[in-house]
Design a protein around this motif. Structure first.
Motif, PDB file in Angstrom:
ATOM      1  N   ALA A 341     -52.677   0.012 -79.269  1.00 16.08           N
ATOM      2  CA  ALA A 341     -54.090   0.149 -78.945  1.00 16.08           C
ATOM      3  C   ALA A 341     -54.819  -1.071 -79.498  1.00 16.08           C
ATOM      4  CB  ALA A 341     -54.664   1.437 -79.540  1.00 16.08           C
ATOM      5  N   PRO A 342     -55.955  -1.439 -78.894  1.00 13.20           N
ATOM      6  CA  PRO A 342     -56.637  -2.680 -79.299  1.00 13.20           C
ATOM      7  C   PRO A 342     -56.970  -2.769 -80.781  1.00 13.20           C
ATOM      8  CG  PRO A 342     -57.550  -1.855 -77.236  1.00 13.20           C
ATOM      9  CD  PRO A 342     -56.602  -0.802 -77.727  1.00 13.20           C
ATOM     10  N   LYS A 343     -57.361  -1.667 -81.387  1.00 12.66           N
ATOM     11  CA  LYS A 343     -57.806  -1.717 -82.783  1.00 12.66           C
ATOM     12  C   LYS A 343     -56.747  -1.194 -83.763  1.00 12.66           C
ATOM     13  CE  LYS A 343     -62.745  -1.322 -81.721  1.00 12.66           C
ATOM     14  NZ  LYS A 343     -64.003  -0.584 -81.970  1.00 12.66           N
ATOM     15  N   SER A 344     -55.564  -0.883 -83.267  1.00  8.50           N
ATOM     16  CA  SER A 344     -54.518  -0.368 -84.151  1.00  8.50           C
ATOM     17  C   SER A 344     -53.706  -1.506 -84.741  1.00  8.50           C
ATOM     18  CB  SER A 344     -53.599   0.592 -83.389  1.00  8.50           C
ATOM     19  OG  SER A 344     -52.932  -0.084 -82.346  1.00  8.50           O
ATOM     20  N   ALA A 345     -52.984  -1.202 -85.814  1.00 11.42           N
ATOM     21  CA  ALA A 345     -52.150  -2.209 -86.470  1.00 11.42           C
ATOM     22  C   ALA A 345     -51.005  -2.611 -85.551  1.00 11.42           C
ATOM     23  CB  ALA A 345     -51.599  -1.651 -87.782  1.00 11.42           C
ATOM     24  N   PRO A 346     -50.620  -3.881 -85.550  1.00 13.63           N
ATOM     25  CA  PRO A 346     -49.522  -4.313 -84.669  1.00 13.63           C
ATOM     26  C   PRO A 346     -48.192  -3.690 -85.070  1.00 13.63           C
ATOM     27  CG  PRO A 346     -50.184  -6.095 -86.144  1.00 13.63           C
ATOM     28  CD  PRO A 346     -51.185  -5.000 -86.314  1.00 13.63           C
ATOM     29  N   VAL A 347     -47.411  -3.300 -84.068  1.00 11.35           N
ATOM     30  CA  VAL A 347     -46.073  -2.779 -84.294  1.00 11.35           C
ATOM     31  C   VAL A 347     -45.077  -3.934 -84.412  1.00 11.35           C
ATOM     32  CG1 VAL A 347     -44.276  -1.268 -83.351  1.00 11.35           C
ATOM     33  CG2 VAL A 347     -46.681  -0.709 -83.002  1.00 11.35           C
ATOM     34  N   LEU A 348     -45.349  -5.009 -83.695  1.00  9.79           N
ATOM     35  CA  LEU A 348     -44.532  -6.218 -83.754  1.00  9.79           C
ATOM     36  C   LEU A 348     -45.416  -7.399 -84.106  1.00  9.79           C
ATOM     37  CD1 LEU A 348     -42.399  -5.777 -80.496  1.00  9.79           C
ATOM     38  CD2 LEU A 348     -41.719  -5.215 -82.831  1.00  9.79           C
ATOM     39  N   SER A 349     -44.883  -8.331 -84.910  1.00  9.62           N
ATOM     40  CA  SER A 349     -45.671  -9.481 -85.346  1.00  9.62           C
ATOM     41  C   SER A 349     -44.832 -10.747 -85.288  1.00  9.62           C
ATOM     42  CB  SER A 349     -46.198  -9.284 -86.770  1.00  9.62           C
ATOM     43  OG  SER A 349     -47.020  -8.141 -86.857  1.00  9.62           O
ATOM     44  N   GLY A 350     -45.206 -11.672 -84.413  1.00  8.46           N
ATOM     45  CA  GLY A 350     -44.595 -12.996 -84.386  1.00  8.46           C
ATOM     46  C   GLY A 350     -43.100 -13.016 -84.167  1.00  8.46           C
ATOM     47  N   VAL A 351     -42.600 -12.222 -83.249  1.00  6.98           N
ATOM     48  CA  VAL A 351     -41.154 -12.152 -83.008  1.00  6.98           C
ATOM     49  C   VAL A 351     -40.726 -13.308 -82.103  1.00  6.98           C
ATOM     50  CG1 VAL A 351     -39.294 -10.803 -81.970  1.00  6.98           C
ATOM     51  CG2 VAL A 351     -41.081  -9.661 -83.304  1.00  6.98           C
ATOM     52  N   ASP A 352     -39.706 -14.044 -82.543  1.00 10.83           N
ATOM     53  CA  ASP A 352     -39.089 -15.112 -81.759  1.00 10.83           C
ATOM     54  C   ASP A 352     -37.602 -14.830 -81.650  1.00 10.83           C
ATOM     55  OD1 ASP A 352     -41.338 -17.038 -81.393  1.00 10.83           O
ATOM     56  OD2 ASP A 352     -41.264 -17.129 -83.576  1.00 10.83           O
ATOM     57  N   LEU A 353     -37.045 -14.911 -80.443  1.00 12.62           N
ATOM     58  CA  LEU A 353     -35.592 -14.754 -80.274  1.00 12.62           C
ATOM     59  C   LEU A 353     -35.164 -15.359 -78.950  1.00 12.62           C
ATOM     60  CD1 LEU A 353     -34.949 -12.285 -78.036  1.00 12.62           C
ATOM     61  CD2 LEU A 353     -35.714 -10.869 -79.946  1.00 12.62           C
ATOM     62  N   LYS A 354     -33.869 -15.641 -78.868  1.00 11.30           N
ATOM     63  CA  LYS A 354     -33.257 -16.132 -77.634  1.00 11.30           C
ATOM     64  C   LYS A 354     -31.944 -15.397 -77.407  1.00 11.30           C
ATOM     65  CE  LYS A 354     -35.147 -20.838 -77.800  1.00 11.30           C
ATOM     66  NZ  LYS A 354     -34.810 -22.296 -77.853  1.00 11.30           N
ATOM     67  N   LEU A 355     -31.637 -15.120 -76.155  1.00 11.10           N
ATOM     68  CA  LEU A 355     -30.387 -14.475 -75.782  1.00 11.10           C
ATOM     69  C   LEU A 355     -29.823 -15.216 -74.581  1.00 11.10           C
ATOM     70  CD1 LEU A 355     -28.588 -11.845 -76.373  1.00 11.10           C
ATOM     71  CD2 LEU A 355     -29.731 -10.912 -74.353  1.00 11.10           C
ATOM     72  N   ASP A 356     -28.572 -15.666 -74.696  1.00 10.88           N
ATOM     73  CA  ASP A 356     -27.918 -16.379 -73.600  1.00 10.88           C
ATOM     74  C   ASP A 356     -27.040 -15.441 -72.798  1.00 10.88           C
ATOM     75  OD1 ASP A 356     -28.996 -18.938 -74.148  1.00 10.88           O
ATOM     76  OD2 ASP A 356     -27.581 -19.182 -75.807  1.00 10.88           O
ATOM     77  N   SER A 357     -26.636 -15.876 -71.627  1.00 13.53           N
ATOM     78  CA  SER A 357     -25.731 -15.096 -70.788  1.00 13.53           C
ATOM     79  C   SER A 357     -24.405 -14.879 -71.517  1.00 13.53           C
ATOM     80  CB  SER A 357     -25.477 -15.823 -69.468  1.00 13.53           C
ATOM     81  OG  SER A 357     -26.662 -15.922 -68.717  1.00 13.53           O
ATOM     82  N   GLY A 358     -23.873 -13.673 -71.433  1.00 13.19           N
ATOM     83  CA  GLY A 358     -22.599 -13.358 -72.061  1.00 13.19           C
ATOM     84  C   GLY A 358     -22.670 -13.124 -73.548  1.00 13.19           C
ATOM     85  N   GLU A 359     -23.876 -13.042 -74.119  1.00 11.14           N
ATOM     86  CA  GLU A 359     -24.039 -12.861 -75.563  1.00 11.14           C
ATOM     87  C   GLU A 359     -24.247 -11.381 -75.888  1.00 11.14           C
ATOM     88  OE1 GLU A 359     -26.573 -14.884 -79.250  1.00 11.14           O
ATOM     89  OE2 GLU A 359     -27.197 -15.196 -77.175  1.00 11.14           O
ATOM     90  N   TRP A 360     -23.715 -10.953 -77.032  1.00 11.55           N
ATOM     91  CA  TRP A 360     -23.817  -9.568 -77.492  1.00 11.55           C
ATOM     92  C   TRP A 360     -24.550  -9.556 -78.821  1.00 11.55           C
ATOM     93  CZ3 TRP A 360     -18.939  -5.921 -78.169  1.00 11.55           C
ATOM     94  CH2 TRP A 360     -19.378  -4.628 -78.495  1.00 11.55           C
ATOM     95  N   ARG A 361     -25.676  -8.848 -78.866  1.00  8.42           N
ATOM     96  CA  ARG A 361     -26.455  -8.745 -80.093  1.00  8.42           C
ATOM     97  C   ARG A 361     -26.626  -7.285 -80.497  1.00  8.42           C
ATOM     98  NH1 ARG A 361     -28.293 -13.127 -83.421  1.00  8.42           N
ATOM     99  NH2 ARG A 361     -28.241 -15.005 -82.125  1.00  8.42           N
ATOM    100  N   LEU A 362     -26.555  -7.028 -81.802  1.00 10.33           N
ATOM    101  CA  LEU A 362     -26.882  -5.731 -82.387  1.00 10.33           C
ATOM    102  C   LEU A 362     -28.260  -5.846 -83.009  1.00 10.33           C
ATOM    103  CD1 LEU A 362     -23.499  -5.008 -84.237  1.00 10.33           C
ATOM    104  CD2 LEU A 362     -24.119  -4.446 -81.873  1.00 10.33           C
ATOM    105  N   LEU A 363     -29.168  -4.954 -82.622  1.00  5.58           N
ATOM    106  CA  LEU A 363     -30.528  -4.967 -83.141  1.00  5.58           C
ATOM    107  C   LEU A 363     -30.655  -3.846 -84.171  1.00  5.58           C
ATOM    108  CD1 LEU A 363     -33.398  -6.113 -83.016  1.00  5.58           C
ATOM    109  CD2 LEU A 363     -33.866  -4.561 -81.100  1.00  5.58           C
TER     110      LEU A 363
END
Length: 565
Positions: A341-363
């Motif tokens: 919501a516009p006035k609520s605290a952010p759930v995500l902040s400044g996330v940067d990531l890259k994923l290439d083809s054929g790559e497997w990531r665990l989050l």
């Protein structure tokens, strides 16, 4: 003489008259104040047992129950609902199925209010149980805005607020992070000390099951083991491995029974501030073996062709397993900040990531760290800000959900949320039929039919093609939802907590599906609290904390490196 907490004598249950029984002649008794762990592989009948004890079956789910079942002297299928609620509290495997109020406070107060507890008593109960499950800061939060683990803790709090003498928890730790699991174990011990009767049900012998004085093992709807937990884990280890309850090759620890606690949790690395309790049983490694090894009688293939799995083509049609060269990453996130919501605290902040083809990531990350929110922004289920998420070089904010869904397969944390067909077979083939524009009665291409049959065999559902997906066990539902997503070739698959509540045989089936997808050229993002289960596989780890992506590394190594502090 005190009446037993519950008493089952030759209890059986079938979902329909004449159907194959899910429980078969179960005789089981629990003394008041006893703590029992019930373990069994997917489909063994654990959840049905919990629902029979609560009276949900056959009262609401219908079906046919045979034999005698009493809970503190009353039959839960026939007694008044209030009388049942005053005797037993149950937390089901899917917490969303029992959450009925909008706010956490209202959800927890709902049961006591219906039992006409005085207002002062309700306030005390709500405050006490929210503190017990560490949800006091979320007291006024909307239930469905919580993470999966927080909703599970809300359901636990709602059951505790009833203050029943018998508490039954079906896979209570399935969606919890390491710190929350430790707190839950401490809570179960406290309840036991207070004289409550406690029953926990799980698909693996985890730290909760090993902590219980008594262990009951179900297999194919019957009780096959019943005795002191430590003695059974030591003496029946090989049999438990075959049933998928213990990891393959787990050796007993000196002076006690080793339990299937993931090594990261054993070291306390997943939650340094919440070490295991000092009176917990010794811990052994629970890593799943690398591909190509055989364990517990179920081989894990090194390549998809060995498993007889359908092999979708690579994205560029080439036969090589090497990812094709691309000018841009398959997926890129640049400074993503998001609030609901516009006035609520952010759930995500400044996330940067890259994923290439054929790559497997665990989050990975604690409950409420933003994992599911991030994944839904990547998929387009939530609208990302412009210029923050890029799919194959294009701003995902300008792409339709239909366009993204053509390239990305997404499996929800609760698989029931995406079932659309009446049978396992139709559920598996729903996507391909839509793509080929085939009506239900039109014949399938033979190649597709054979691929679907092999896929059912891979996930252990070859004998259940005509069964409703909703009647499967929790682990079977997860595997079916993953298989239904992967039967149609995609460039990326996102799986939200796919190992929650499944046994070790199911973990091997899941890994076989993931490796097959990689061999087909796809990329994978797997949200998990159990990265150690994927050790020995070509997966790297992203870790989140309080809405930020903080580390990356390998699940089998405790050596994360800074990526976006």
């Amino acid at each position: 003489m005190t009446a037993p907490a519950f008493d089952l004598e030759r209890v059986g249950y079938s979902f329909e008259a004449g159907a194959e029984p899910v429980l078969r002649g179960v005789t089981l008794r629990a003394a008041a104040g006893e703590w029992i762990a019930v373990a069994g592989a997917s489909g063994s009948g654990k959840s049905v047992l919990a629902q029979l004890l609560s009276g949900y079956l056959p009262r609401s789910g219908e079906g046919v129950r045979t034999g005698r079942l009493l809970v503190f002297g009353v039959d839960p299928a026939e007694a008044e609902i209030a009388a049942v609620a005053q005797r037993i509290g149950v937390v089901f495997q899917d917490p969303d199925a029992q959450l009925v109020q909008g706010r956490v406070e209202d959800e927890v107060a709902f049961g006591p209010e219906n039992l006409r507890v005085p207002a002062a008593g309700i306030e005390r109960r709500v405050a006490d149980v929210l503190e017990a499950v560490q949800l006091t800061p979320q007291r006024m939060a909307r239930v469905h805005a919580l993470s999966g683990g927080q909703r599970q803790r809300t359901a636990i709090a709602a059951a505790l607020a009833l203050e029943p003498p018998l508490l039954v928890f079906d896979e209570p730790a399935a969606s919890l992070d390491a710190a929350a699991r430790t707190r839950l174990l401490a809570l179960l011990r406290r309840l036991h000390r207070e004289g409550r009767t406690v029953v926990t049900l799980s698909g693996r012998i985890d730290e909760l099951a090993a902590a219980a004085p008594r262990l009951v093992v179900l297999d194919a709807g019957t009780v096959v083991m019943d005795g002191p937990a430590d003695e059974l884990i030591r003496g029946e280890r090989a049999r438990m491995e075959r049933l998928g309850l213990l990891p393959p090759g787990a050796a007993a620890a000196p002076g006690g029974a080793a339990i299937a606690v993931p090594p990261a949790r054993a070291r306390g690395t997943a939650a340094a501030s919440a070490p295991m309790l000092t009176d917990a049983a010794p811990i052994a490694s629970a890593a799943v073996p690398a591909a190509g090894t055989a364990a517990a009688g179920v081989p894990l293939p090194a390549a998809p062709e060995e498993a007889g799995l359908p092999q979708p083509p690579l994205a560029n049609g080439a036969p090589s397993s090497e990812p094709p060269p691309t000018a841009a990453p398959l997926l890129e996130v640049r400074g993503l900040t998001f609030a609901y919501a516009p006035k609520s605290a952010p759930v995500l902040s400044g996330v940067d990531l890259k994923l290439d083809s054929g790559e497997w990531r665990l989050l990975c990350g604690e409950n409420g760290s933003g994992k599911t929110t991030l994944s839904r922004l990547l998929m387009g289920l939530l609208c990302p800000p412009k210029g923050a998420v890029f799919w194959r070089g294009k701003d995902a904010a300008r792409l339709s959900l239909y366009k993204l869904a053509a390239d990305i397969g997404y499996v929800f944390q609760q698989p029931e949320q995406q079932f659309v067909a009446a049978t396992v077979w139709d559920e598996l083939l729903y996507g391909p039929r839509c793509q080929l524009r085939l009506r239900k009665r039109e014949p399938l291409p033979e190649e597709l039919r054979q691929s679907a049959l092999k896929l059912l065999e891979t996930i252990g559902l070859q004998d259940k093609p005509g069964v409703s997906p909703y009647l499967l066990s929790g682990g079977e539902k997860r595997l079916l939802s993953i298989a239904a997503s992967m039967i149609s070739p995609k460039k990326l698959y996102i799986l939200d907590e796919p190992t929650a509540g499944i046994d070790y045989n199911g973990v091997r089936m899941l890994i076989a599906l993931c490796r097959q997808a990689l061999a087909g050229g796809a990329s994978l993002i797997v949200i998990t609290h159990e990265p150690e289960l994927f050790a020995g596989n070509p997966a790297r780890q992203w870790s989140m904390r309080e809405g930020r992506l903080v580390t990356t590394g390998h699940p089998e190594r405790n050596e994360p490196t800074a990526e976006n502090v």
